[in-house]
Design an enzyme around this catalytic site. Structure first.
Site: not given
Lengths: 526, 526
Positions: B265, B302
């Site tokens: 990720e 994120c």
């Protein structure tokens, strides 16, 4: 149908300008008409542009519309009638019964995927309703579904001119998932490909779908195949073929600005483990049935049993004697292409010339231009483990028997094998503990484990796995045969706090599609 | 707990011999004790050997045993008490409330995966019973289940020292799937990692599991991280971090003799679309709440909203005015590490110095050694599209507003964006048709779409998707948050014609586990 030698790009038929491809009838050696001039960059560009343009419309079809389209493809293939069977037989050298069966399988898997589409579990609905009163923080409303990845490049396989080619398993599963498909047709059967491609094109037209849902190109691996995989609008790849071909596509896909998944089914030697009690009880019978599996279809199956492991001794000798008898009676068979025959002959020659390998038997001599002669070899475990080249697939009716000193050695060899599509155990009740000890190793190494069968039949069903750890496939997390194959072309999307008006039907509380939904972690359908 | 600076390799605690890692308290700039000498090849080798040795035993545990183990890990983490919270706060600069919440999330997701393990749908049972009387050919008995891939390498993330670190989401989902885990601890919080690692180690011991189920190493990316990913016994990778770090692991994984999946990720700028009616009705409120999301946790999420798109005009000006006021009042916040602060400052300086970008506002000045000052910028669509560098993530509380001439331009910009974890739409009833037109583009580009929220909260639940097309993640077919994450570490195996004695319990007709089974394509549980 009059074959024209054209590629099919959306609704159009287009003649290429690159090097010509012509089929060779392997049974006669004759070159077949028409010629198929290959495509290049412009045709790849056009097919990908149309596929991209079609994507949002195609994926938004109702389940019923998408299922009906798959069924229409099946019907259009059947409409081709006997001409398709004749052309496929001529281009592949495969017998009529096999091609008729393969047509049934091709049509059957399109219809099976239509059922899967309608049933709707593939949408993977998950609903976690809002919890406005949760402490210390309210929970938002979260709903998940699977959506298709985007246009898929499919490479036709040589050894299944119908079931793993233009409208074969990869195409069926990608279309079922909602992905437009651009096929690179296999050069060995261009006429069959054109016929089937026109059937799919007709189905697209009959169902009123955007033309870009399907295109089919001819051409070279470098000019068409690699260009397709490199195109930014292609989002996944389905391939069945050689390890070198598959790994080349994996490299191209990984080197893209946006890497994409490659589902390449590449090579497998499908070990068969003959456990002691089975060998003691049925050595002669196993020898005979093993040779039946080995020589079926000239050995040109991904699941062909290319390796046999057993404990040395009189029972193994009896197996070898029986296999020898059966093999020596096996007629030479026409192989798919001169190139495949040549690779087979080279593989057999390598084994024949190997200092540590002994030949057990050969099949009958060849009488036609593209025939392969079956062959069986034997070595021992230490020699096998000492030379990795002995593990290389010889595509065709050749197999290598490994004499092991005991069952523990059979397991030790299994532990060193590369990833495989299948492993087979021949066993009797007295072998249960041996089998139990072997299973964890096999589970880690293969995609399908068979007891007392042979790997060469691959049922198209819900539970089938035709896949396995690398290098049997590029991605062991999937299967290319059976309904699970649809999952290769999907990815999850979550919808947070959507108003009803914008929520996809599948995700609504009222469940208008009547499909399975996982609500707060519990499956339900109402 | 007395911290020792040791790595945890199976049941042992081992001091490294390579360069030392020491945490820095970002709030004070002080170096924290103890030092953590890094590991190298020998420790990677030992951890992987133990993990491989443990794999068959661990994956064969009953569902109840595996679930209990996950719950024991959760209990052992809670047992660490306030000392864990204090250490994590000191090493990360994150406030106590956030770390306590994160501990709750960490423990909660371990318990949620325990439920998932017990429920058993992850086994993906499919049964196609034999049809001995089928014509023209009998059907064999086929049964499919998912099995774990093998040992998984997990890389701790800097920004979630508990929830995405040693016993975070990747570890929890891999252990739930039946995969042993080797963690490479993040160098920013080694003390927190040692504490949590010892809690997992204690749980392994209490549950009587093979020691290799869990190991944790310290060290450099090149000596430990790359070596782990290259080890043949590692079968998958979980990573959360930078794009350069993630793509380096992808390269290593793809270059192995046996390539393996990498779930990295990596980066996302999480576009927020302010549709006209919403902007007209709530410009001031949106400006304020947007800044709240932007500056939360010093912007170190994120899912931080790094891009805003709206139609130019007085409503957008009102939004900017409100955001300016809110941002100018936003205090500077301590960032995780001096390195992250430096990268943030460089990113902000790049925007400040960009000829086509204008600064809207800055947050309050910094007063501590590692503080970041929030920043908001604006440009227009043509300029944004002309420079791909403007799309690069600036990790921290900085965002860029794109003035668009109309909604169609907003959609055109969206169509050009790289893959993202999230996209957010602010809308009112009058925006429904705009939203509907935008959705197909967003579905193709992102993993989660939010209406009238902000992306910075990520619920751990069944329907969450924390994933998205490349480069937001390495593999858009999955999620790293939520229960679907277990599927990243599984692959299907098919059992053909197995006698009852050898059939895994999950696959038996009597369904002794009481789990969902798909029989002839139909789900049932009885």
């Amino acid at each position: 149908m009059q074959l024209t030698g054209e590629m099919l790009i959306g609704g159009a038929a287009v003649l290429g300008h690159d090097a010509e491809i012509q089929a060779i009838n392997p049974a006669t050696g004759e070159t077949m008409q028409p010629a198929y001039p290959g495509g290049a960059g412009a045709e790849v560009e056009r097919a990908c542009a149309l596929a991209w343009e079609a994507f949002d419309t195609y994926r938004a079809l109702s389940l019923e519309e998408r299922a009906t389209f798959l069924e229409t493809v099946a019907a259009e293939i059947l409409e081709l009638g006997d001409a398709l069977v004749e052309r496929a037989c001529a281009e592949s050298g495969l017998p009529r019964g096999r091609i008729e069966g393969e047509r049934g399988r091709t049509v059957g898997q399109l219809r099976l995927f239509a059922q899967v589409v309608r049933e709707g579990s593939w949408i993977g609905v998950r609903i976690d309703p809002a919890l406005p009163d949760r402490k210390p923080m309210a929970r938002v409303d979260l709903r998940q579904r699977q959506i298709p990845l985007g246009p898929v490049a499919v490479f036709g396989a040589s050894n299944f001119p119908l079931a793993f080619s233009v409208a074969g398993g990869d195409t069926a599963s990608a279309l079922a998932a909602g992905c437009p498909v651009v096929v690179k047709a296999h050069s060995a059967h261009p006429g069959t490909s054109e016929m089937v491609g026109r059937a799919v094109q007709a189905a697209v037209r009959k169902c009123g779908l955007p033309e870009g849902v399907f295109s089919m190109l001819f051409g070279s691996g470098s000019k068409v195949g690699q260009a397709l995989v490199a195109d930014p609008r292609i989002k996944a790849v389905g391939f069945t073929g050689s390890r070198s071909g598959g790994t080349a596509l994996m490299k191209t896909a990984a080197a893209r600005p946006e890497p994409i998944p490659v589902y390449a089914e590449m090579s497998s030697i499908n070990p068969v483990f003959l456990l002691p009690a089975a060998l003691n009880k049925r050595a002669a019978e196993i020898g005979k049935s093993f040779v039946g599996s080995l020589t079926m279809g000239a050995g040109q199956f991904c699941t062909n049993p290319g390796l046999v492991l057993a404990v040395e001794g009189p029972d193994l000798d009896a197996f070898l004697a029986s296999a020898r008898t059966a093999l020596e009676a096996a007629p030479a068979s026409t192989m798919l292409t001169p190139g495949i025959l040549k690779a087979y002959q080279e593989g057999v020659a390598r084994l024949k010339g190997h200092a540590d390998v002994e030949q057990v038997a050969e099949g009958q001599l060849c009488s036609g231009p593209t025939q392969g002669q079956a062959a069986l070899f034997v070595t021992d475990a230490a020699k096998f483990m000492a030379d990795v080249a002995l593990e290389e697939e010889v595509f065709g009716a050749a197999s290598l028997v490994i004499r092991c000193s005991d069952v523990a050695t059979m397991k030790a060899v299994a532990e060193k094998l590369e990833g495989q599509l299948t492993a087979t155990i021949q066993m009797e009740d007295g072998d249960v503990e041996h089998a139990r000890a072997l299973l964890p190793t096999l589970e880690r190494r293969v995609g399908r484990i068979l007891i007392n069968g042979y790997p060469t039949g691959v049922e198209v069903s819900h539970a089938m796995v035709h896949g396995g750890p690398y290098p049997s496939t590029a991605d062991g997390r999937s299967t290319s045969v059976g309904t699970l194959a649809i999952q290769r072309f999907l990815r999850p999307v979550c919808y947070q706090d959507f108003p009803e008006a914008l929520l996809p039907e599948a995700l609504r509380d009222s469940n208008p599609l009547g499909i399975w939904q996982r609500v707060e972690g519990e499956l339900r359908r109402n």
